[in-house]
Motif scaffolding. Structure first.
Motif, PDB file in Angstrom:
ATOM      1  N   ARG A   1       0.834  -1.197   0.000  1.00  0.00           N
ATOM      2  CA  ARG A   1       0.000   0.000   0.000  1.00  0.00           C
ATOM      3  C   ARG A   1       0.869   1.248   0.000  1.00  0.00           C
ATOM      4  NH1 ARG A   1      -2.643  -0.792   5.783  1.00  0.00           N
ATOM      5  NH2 ARG A   1      -3.608  -2.303   4.463  1.00  0.00           N
ATOM      6  N   PRO A   2       0.287   2.361  -0.395  1.00  0.00           N
ATOM      7  CA  PRO A   2       0.992   3.633  -0.197  1.00  0.00           C
ATOM      8  C   PRO A   2       1.049   3.890   1.310  1.00  0.00           C
ATOM      9  CG  PRO A   2      -0.830   3.871  -1.751  1.00  0.00           C
ATOM     10  CD  PRO A   2      -0.962   2.524  -1.117  1.00  0.00           C
ATOM     11  N   ILE A   3       2.147   4.428   1.780  1.00  0.00           N
ATOM     12  CA  ILE A   3       2.251   4.691   3.216  1.00  0.00           C
ATOM     13  C   ILE A   3       2.563   6.154   3.475  1.00  0.00           C
ATOM     14  CG2 ILE A   3       2.915   2.337   3.835  1.00  0.00           C
ATOM     15  CD1 ILE A   3       5.821   3.414   4.131  1.00  0.00           C
ATOM     16  N   ASP A   4       2.110   6.609   4.617  1.00  0.00           N
ATOM     17  CA  ASP A   4       2.429   7.928   5.137  1.00  0.00           C
ATOM     18  C   ASP A   4       2.427   7.807   6.658  1.00  0.00           C
ATOM     19  OD1 ASP A   4      -0.256   7.896   5.936  1.00  0.00           O
ATOM     20  OD2 ASP A   4      -0.902   9.251   4.350  1.00  0.00           O
ATOM     21  N   ALA A   5       2.670   8.897   7.352  1.00  0.00           N
ATOM     22  CA  ALA A   5       2.774   8.850   8.812  1.00  0.00           C
ATOM     23  C   ALA A   5       1.474   8.394   9.457  1.00  0.00           C
ATOM     24  CB  ALA A   5       3.193  10.212   9.356  1.00  0.00           C
ATOM     25  N   VAL A   6       0.341   8.833   8.925  1.00  0.00           N
ATOM     26  CA  VAL A   6      -0.948   8.459   9.508  1.00  0.00           C
ATOM     27  C   VAL A   6      -1.204   6.966   9.321  1.00  0.00           C
ATOM     28  CG1 VAL A   6      -3.453   8.797   9.363  1.00  0.00           C
ATOM     29  CG2 VAL A   6      -1.924  10.762   9.246  1.00  0.00           C
ATOM     30  N   THR A   7      -0.975   6.459   8.123  1.00  0.00           N
ATOM     31  CA  THR A   7      -1.171   5.035   7.843  1.00  0.00           C
ATOM     32  C   THR A   7      -0.284   4.183   8.747  1.00  0.00           C
ATOM     33  OG1 THR A   7      -1.721   5.483   5.542  1.00  0.00           O
ATOM     34  CG2 THR A   7      -1.015   3.248   6.054  1.00  0.00           C
ATOM     35  N   CYS A   8       0.984   4.532   8.834  1.00  0.00           N
ATOM     36  CA  CYS A   8       1.922   3.753   9.649  1.00  0.00           C
ATOM     37  C   CYS A   8       1.573   3.827  11.133  1.00  0.00           C
ATOM     38  CB  CYS A   8       3.351   4.221   9.409  1.00  0.00           C
ATOM     39  SG  CYS A   8       3.951   3.847   7.757  1.00  0.00           S
ATOM     40  N   ALA A   9       1.180   4.993  11.621  1.00  0.00           N
ATOM     41  CA  ALA A   9       0.813   5.137  13.034  1.00  0.00           C
ATOM     42  C   ALA A   9      -0.425   4.304  13.344  1.00  0.00           C
ATOM     43  CB  ALA A   9       0.565   6.603  13.362  1.00  0.00           C
ATOM     44  N   ARG A  10      -1.420   4.350  12.456  1.00  0.00           N
ATOM     45  CA  ARG A  10      -2.647   3.588  12.671  1.00  0.00           C
ATOM     46  C   ARG A  10      -2.356   2.085  12.672  1.00  0.00           C
ATOM     47  NH1 ARG A  10      -5.700   5.571   8.730  1.00  0.00           N
ATOM     48  NH2 ARG A  10      -4.949   4.017   7.257  1.00  0.00           N
ATOM     49  N   GLU A  11      -1.597   1.619  11.674  1.00  0.00           N
ATOM     50  CA  GLU A  11      -1.282   0.189  11.589  1.00  0.00           C
ATOM     51  C   GLU A  11      -0.421  -0.254  12.771  1.00  0.00           C
ATOM     52  OE1 GLU A  11      -2.644  -2.018   9.780  1.00  0.00           O
ATOM     53  OE2 GLU A  11      -3.620  -0.729   8.334  1.00  0.00           O
ATOM     54  N   ASN A  12       0.529   0.573  13.170  1.00  0.00           N
ATOM     55  CA  ASN A  12       1.388   0.210  14.300  1.00  0.00           C
ATOM     56  C   ASN A  12       0.561   0.069  15.575  1.00  0.00           C
ATOM     57  OD1 ASN A  12       4.065  -0.389  15.217  1.00  0.00           O
ATOM     58  ND2 ASN A  12       4.012   1.550  16.331  1.00  0.00           N
ATOM     59  N   SER A  13      -0.352   0.988  15.791  1.00  0.00           N
ATOM     60  CA  SER A  13      -1.211   0.918  16.964  1.00  0.00           C
ATOM     61  C   SER A  13      -2.064  -0.356  16.939  1.00  0.00           C
ATOM     62  CB  SER A  13      -2.116   2.151  17.005  1.00  0.00           C
ATOM     63  OG  SER A  13      -2.988   2.086  18.094  1.00  0.00           O
ATOM     64  N   ARG A  14      -2.617  -0.684  15.784  1.00  0.00           N
ATOM     65  CA  ARG A  14      -3.412  -1.904  15.640  1.00  0.00           C
ATOM     66  C   ARG A  14      -2.576  -3.147  15.912  1.00  0.00           C
ATOM     67  NH1 ARG A  14      -4.464  -3.287  10.932  1.00  0.00           N
ATOM     68  NH2 ARG A  14      -5.978  -4.854  11.469  1.00  0.00           N
ATOM     69  N   MET A  15      -1.360  -3.172  15.371  1.00  0.00           N
ATOM     70  CA  MET A  15      -0.507  -4.348  15.521  1.00  0.00           C
ATOM     71  C   MET A  15      -0.057  -4.529  16.967  1.00  0.00           C
ATOM     72  SD  MET A  15      -0.554  -5.781  12.662  1.00  0.00           S
ATOM     73  CE  MET A  15      -0.893  -5.451  10.954  1.00  0.00           C
ATOM     74  N   VAL A  16       0.225  -3.444  17.662  1.00  0.00           N
ATOM     75  CA  VAL A  16       0.580  -3.535  19.083  1.00  0.00           C
ATOM     76  C   VAL A  16      -0.595  -4.132  19.855  1.00  0.00           C
ATOM     77  CG1 VAL A  16       1.033  -2.177  21.179  1.00  0.00           C
ATOM     78  CG2 VAL A  16       2.308  -1.700  19.080  1.00  0.00           C
ATOM     79  N   GLY A  17      -1.795  -3.655  19.564  1.00  0.00           N
ATOM     80  CA  GLY A  17      -2.986  -4.181  20.232  1.00  0.00           C
ATOM     81  C   GLY A  17      -3.223  -5.655  19.923  1.00  0.00           C
ATOM     82  N   LEU A  18      -3.083  -6.041  18.657  1.00  0.00           N
ATOM     83  CA  LEU A  18      -3.232  -7.453  18.279  1.00  0.00           C
ATOM     84  C   LEU A  18      -2.224  -8.324  19.017  1.00  0.00           C
ATOM     85  CD1 LEU A  18      -3.847  -7.403  14.421  1.00  0.00           C
ATOM     86  CD2 LEU A  18      -5.338  -8.410  16.154  1.00  0.00           C
ATOM     87  N   ALA A  19      -0.985  -7.868  19.048  1.00  0.00           N
ATOM     88  CA  ALA A  19       0.065  -8.642  19.725  1.00  0.00           C
ATOM     89  C   ALA A  19      -0.273  -8.822  21.200  1.00  0.00           C
ATOM     90  CB  ALA A  19       1.421  -7.950  19.556  1.00  0.00           C
ATOM     91  N   GLN A  20      -0.706  -7.766  21.853  1.00  0.00           N
ATOM     92  CA  GLN A  20      -1.032  -7.861  23.273  1.00  0.00           C
ATOM     93  C   GLN A  20      -2.208  -8.796  23.526  1.00  0.00           C
ATOM     94  OE1 GLN A  20      -1.592  -3.753  24.316  1.00  0.00           O
ATOM     95  NE2 GLN A  20       0.588  -3.413  24.661  1.00  0.00           N
ATOM     96  N   ARG A  21      -3.232  -8.714  22.670  1.00  0.00           N
ATOM     97  CA  ARG A  21      -4.421  -9.560  22.861  1.00  0.00           C
ATOM     98  C   ARG A  21      -4.149 -11.031  22.586  1.00  0.00           C
ATOM     99  NH1 ARG A  21      -6.698  -5.234  20.351  1.00  0.00           N
ATOM    100  NH2 ARG A  21      -6.906  -6.259  18.330  1.00  0.00           N
ATOM    101  N   HIS A  22      -3.155 -11.332  21.746  1.00  0.00           N
ATOM    102  CA  HIS A  22      -2.923 -12.716  21.337  1.00  0.00           C
ATOM    103  C   HIS A  22      -1.593 -13.277  21.835  1.00  0.00           C
ATOM    104  CE1 HIS A  22      -6.556 -12.612  19.027  1.00  0.00           C
ATOM    105  NE2 HIS A  22      -6.152 -11.529  18.421  1.00  0.00           N
ATOM    106  N   ARG A  23      -1.105 -12.756  22.947  1.00  0.00           N
ATOM    107  CA  ARG A  23       0.104 -13.268  23.607  1.00  0.00           C
ATOM    108  C   ARG A  23       1.319 -13.331  22.680  1.00  0.00           C
ATOM    109  NH1 ARG A  23      -4.162 -16.122  24.440  1.00  0.00           N
ATOM    110  NH2 ARG A  23      -3.498 -17.927  23.244  1.00  0.00           N
ATOM    111  N   ALA A  24       1.485 -12.292  21.908  1.00  0.00           N
ATOM    112  CA  ALA A  24       2.642 -12.182  21.018  1.00  0.00           C
ATOM    113  C   ALA A  24       3.377 -10.898  21.377  1.00  0.00           C
ATOM    114  CB  ALA A  24       2.191 -12.165  19.562  1.00  0.00           C
ATOM    115  N   ARG A  25       4.499 -10.676  20.750  1.00  0.00           N
ATOM    116  CA  ARG A  25       5.268  -9.451  20.988  1.00  0.00           C
ATOM    117  C   ARG A  25       5.630  -8.856  19.638  1.00  0.00           C
ATOM    118  NH1 ARG A  25      10.892  -8.888  21.827  1.00  0.00           N
ATOM    119  NH2 ARG A  25      10.997 -11.145  21.907  1.00  0.00           N
ATOM    120  N   LEU A  26       5.302  -7.582  19.441  1.00  0.00           N
ATOM    121  CA  LEU A  26       5.660  -6.897  18.202  1.00  0.00           C
ATOM    122  C   LEU A  26       7.146  -6.578  18.239  1.00  0.00           C
ATOM    123  CD1 LEU A  26       4.617  -5.678  15.540  1.00  0.00           C
ATOM    124  CD2 LEU A  26       4.305  -3.536  16.767  1.00  0.00           C
ATOM    125  N   LEU A  27       7.874  -7.060  17.233  1.00  0.00           N
ATOM    126  CA  LEU A  27       9.319  -6.841  17.164  1.00  0.00           C
ATOM    127  C   LEU A  27       9.671  -5.572  16.397  1.00  0.00           C
ATOM    128  CD1 LEU A  27      10.382 -10.510  16.376  1.00  0.00           C
ATOM    129  CD2 LEU A  27      10.446  -9.333  18.593  1.00  0.00           C
TER     130      LEU A  27
END
Length: 154
Positions: free
Chosen positions: A112-138
């Motif tokens: 996808r095209p990326i910018d600061a907003v896209t990356c911030a939104r996806e990073n926040s989602r991925m941190v949340g997914l990792a926490q909910r599913h006993r994983a760690r975002l590297l």
């Protein structure tokens, strides 16, 4: 699912995300143009420090997770539902045997095209997914084709 995510998923499923100008996630010529391992660093800072990132070109956005066996199944389901391309590997490159099993690494990629907003939104989602599913975002990376002046000369 909102309209934007639905359209993005539809394009990926129909092959639209790999049309003209969109990189293939498996292209060995792609280079890492942005990389972040600190989840507290803002995406705008990460993108600003990268001289190789081309904001006009789409990128392969890649997230890496350290996972256990139960986390793998639980974390895969929502990512696959959203059209992320998933790969697994070992947690480290070390060849030294350890007493405890190495965690696996789950790599989630999308184009996808990326910018600061896209990356911030996806990073926040991925941190949340990792926490909910006993994983760690590297961390996360963006890969793009090298700029013409960066390509090796033959």
């Amino acid at each position: 699912m909102n309209i934007r995510n639905g359209l993005s998923r539809l394009l990926r499923l129909k092959g639209g995300s790999r049309g003209a100008g969109f990189p293939d996630p498996d292209d060995p010529n792609l280079v890492i143009v942005v990389e972040a391992a600190d989840e507290t660093e803002s995406a705008s800072e990460v993108l600003a420090r990268s001289p190789a990132w081309n904001p006009e070109a789409p990128a392969v956005l890649r997230y890496r997770f350290a996972i256990g066996t139960t986390a793998s199944r639980d974390l895969r389901a929502p990512l696959e539902a959203e059209g992320w391309l998933l790969r697994t590997g070992t947690g480290t490159e070390s060849s030294t045997p350890t007493a405890e099993p190495e965690p696996a690494t789950l790599i989630a990629q999308c184009v996808r095209p990326i910018d600061a907003v896209t990356c911030a939104r996806e990073n926040s989602r991925m941190v949340g997914l990792a926490q909910r599913h006993r994983a760690r975002l590297l961390g996360w990376q963006a890969l793009q084709a090298p700029l013409r002046n960066d390509r090796p000369r033959k």
